[in-house]
Design a protein around this motif. Structure first.
Motif, PDB file in Angstrom:
ATOM      1  N   LEU A  15      35.402  45.961  22.635  1.00 33.38           N
ATOM      2  CA  LEU A  15      35.062  45.620  24.023  1.00 33.38           C
ATOM      3  C   LEU A  15      34.916  46.905  24.804  1.00 33.38           C
ATOM      4  CD1 LEU A  15      37.744  42.636  24.560  1.00 33.38           C
ATOM      5  CD2 LEU A  15      35.355  42.762  24.933  1.00 33.38           C
ATOM      6  N   ALA A  18      31.378  48.164  23.719  1.00 37.20           N
ATOM      7  CA  ALA A  18      30.421  47.548  24.412  1.00 37.20           C
ATOM      8  C   ALA A  18      30.354  47.628  25.711  1.00 37.20           C
ATOM      9  CB  ALA A  18      30.641  45.943  24.051  1.00 37.20           C
ATOM     10  N   GLY A  19      31.416  47.751  26.626  1.00 38.19           N
ATOM     11  CA  GLY A  19      31.447  48.048  27.793  1.00 38.19           C
ATOM     12  C   GLY A  19      30.860  49.319  28.309  1.00 38.19           C
ATOM     13  N   HIS A  22      27.095  49.116  28.286  1.00 37.61           N
ATOM     14  CA  HIS A  22      26.298  48.567  29.328  1.00 37.61           C
ATOM     15  C   HIS A  22      25.868  49.654  30.396  1.00 37.61           C
ATOM     16  CE1 HIS A  22      27.666  44.940  27.636  1.00 37.61           C
ATOM     17  NE2 HIS A  22      27.040  43.924  28.619  1.00 37.61           N
ATOM     18  N   SER A  48      29.185  42.900  33.876  1.00 35.36           N
ATOM     19  CA  SER A  48      29.726  42.400  32.408  1.00 35.36           C
ATOM     20  C   SER A  48      30.215  43.582  31.719  1.00 35.36           C
ATOM     21  CB  SER A  48      28.745  41.731  31.579  1.00 35.36           C
ATOM     22  OG  SER A  48      27.842  42.316  31.414  1.00 35.36           O
ATOM     23  N   GLY A  49      29.682  44.901  31.938  1.00 33.15           N
ATOM     24  CA  GLY A  49      30.364  46.009  31.382  1.00 33.15           C
ATOM     25  C   GLY A  49      31.560  46.428  31.971  1.00 33.15           C
ATOM     26  N   GLU A  52      34.252  44.003  30.497  1.00 30.92           N
ATOM     27  CA  GLU A  52      34.598  44.308  29.076  1.00 30.92           C
ATOM     28  C   GLU A  52      35.759  45.742  29.013  1.00 30.92           C
ATOM     29  OE1 GLU A  52      31.090  42.912  26.561  1.00 30.92           O
ATOM     30  OE2 GLU A  52      30.446  44.741  27.481  1.00 30.92           O
ATOM     31  N   ALA A  56      39.307  45.376  27.560  1.00 31.15           N
ATOM     32  CA  ALA A  56      39.705  46.406  26.672  1.00 31.15           C
ATOM     33  C   ALA A  56      41.145  46.803  27.139  1.00 31.15           C
ATOM     34  CB  ALA A  56      38.412  47.416  26.402  1.00 31.15           C
ATOM     35  N   ALA A  72      39.594  37.416  27.580  1.00 41.79           N
ATOM     36  CA  ALA A  72      38.300  38.007  26.672  1.00 41.79           C
ATOM     37  C   ALA A  72      37.806  36.564  25.806  1.00 41.79           C
ATOM     38  CB  ALA A  72      38.822  38.814  25.587  1.00 41.79           C
ATOM     39  N   PHE A  75      35.661  35.111  28.304  1.00 40.85           N
ATOM     40  CA  PHE A  75      34.542  35.955  28.428  1.00 40.85           C
ATOM     41  C   PHE A  75      33.308  35.680  27.307  1.00 40.85           C
ATOM     42  CE2 PHE A  75      32.241  40.092  27.932  1.00 40.85           C
ATOM     43  CZ  PHE A  75      31.543  40.318  28.946  1.00 40.85           C
ATOM     44  N   PHE A  76      33.786  35.797  26.169  1.00 40.20           N
ATOM     45  CA  PHE A  76      32.901  35.559  25.049  1.00 40.20           C
ATOM     46  C   PHE A  76      32.047  34.366  25.041  1.00 40.20           C
ATOM     47  CE2 PHE A  76      35.979  38.701  22.473  1.00 40.20           C
ATOM     48  CZ  PHE A  76      34.937  39.691  22.631  1.00 40.20           C
TER      49      PHE A  76
END
Length: 129
Positions: A15, A18-19, A22, A48-49, A52, A56, A72, A75-76
């Motif tokens: 996460l 990925a964040g 973004h 969204s970043g 994430e 995390a 999470a 969120f997914f």
């Protein structure tokens, strides 16, 4: 470190990575934002970043792990429409990109299950103490 202790940290790392992307490479995420959403795609990308990154951090901390793992999972599920949008929009892209966009769709399932499993393990470990 036991496998059950690493799993939440691996999810948190995924996460977090990925964040960060973004913010580092927002343009690729902007293209996945469903057009039906109000506002600018960049705002949704950054939002969204940030979510994430917050998830995390929450999963990494034992005290907030259960709630963050549940969030999470939600969120997914919530970002699934962006993955669908990407698969639709990328139909005219080169084959490797089209394939990557399509492969992302079923990958949401294990991510949801992983996050739910982390939340369940926290609850189960508390009961066993």
């Amino acid at each position: 470190m036991a496998r059950s202790e690493r799993s939440p940290l691996l999810l948190a790392g995924l996460l977090a990575a990925a964040g960060v992307t973004h913010f580092v490479a927002p343009k690729s995420y902007d293209a996945t934002i469903p057009r039906a959403l109000p506002g600018s795609p960049r705002a949704w990308t950054y939002g969204s970043g940030a979510v994430e990154l917050a998830l995390a951090a929450g999963i990494a901390l034992p005290r907030t792990r259960r709630a963050a793992a549940r969030a999470a999972a939600a969120f997914f599920v919530g970002v699934f429409p962006a993955n669908v949008q990407m698969a639709v929009d990328w139909q005219q892209r080169p084959e490797p990109l089209r394939t990557a966009a399509l492969v992302r769709l079923p990958l949401q399932i294990p991510l949801v299950l992983w996050a739910r499993g982390v939340a369940h393990n926290v609850a189960h470990n508390k009961e066993g103490r």
